[in-house]
Design a protein around this motif. Sequence first.
Motif: not given
Length: 168
Positions: A129-154
Motif C-alpha cells: 500500500a505504501t513505499v514505507q511498507g515495501r521498505d519495511t518488508v525488505l529489511r526483514y529476512p523475508m527473501a530467506r524465509g520464502v526461499g526456505q519455504s520454496y525449498t520445502r515446496l520443491a
Amino acid sequence: MTGVDDPIVVHTPGDREIVLSRLFEAPAPLVFAAFTRPELLVRWYGARGWRLAECDVDLRVGGRWRYVSLGPEGARMVQAGVYRQIEPPHRLVCTELFDDQSYPGETLVSHEFHEVAGRTTVTTTLLYATVQGRDTVLRYPMARGVGQSYTRLAGLLRSTTTIRGEQP
C-alpha cells in the motif's frame, strides 16, 4: 543448469513492489494445487522452524484465506486475505494482511504459474500500500524465509506426482 535447489530471485521493479520467482520441477497444475490446497500447504508453507498450525482456504473469488503459523520459542503469526482472481493453473491473486503487521495497508499478492516442458516458474508480485511498507518488508529476512519455504515446496513436489482431481 537449474535444479531443485534453485535460489529464489528477488527484484524491486517499483517503489511499492517486490517480485520473487523460482523454477520448480513440476507441472503447473500440481504447483497451483500446492498453493491452494490446505492438505498440501501445511506440508511446505513457512520458513525453517515454522509450520502452519491452521490453514483455512475458501478458494473462490471473494473467498477468504487464513493461515496461523507457529515458530521458534512459541512465536505465532497470523495472516489472512481475500481471493480476487483465480485462474487455475495459471494465476492466483489475493490480498494479504497480518494480525500484527508492522506497516500500513493491505498487500496485493499475485502469483503467476508459467509451465514449459513440465517445469513451472512461479512469479509472485507483492504490491504494498505504501513505499514505507515495501521498505519495511525488505529489511526483514523475508527473501530467506520464502526461499526456505520454496525449498520445502520443491521437496514436496518431488514426492507428489499426482493430485486428487484436476480442479483445486
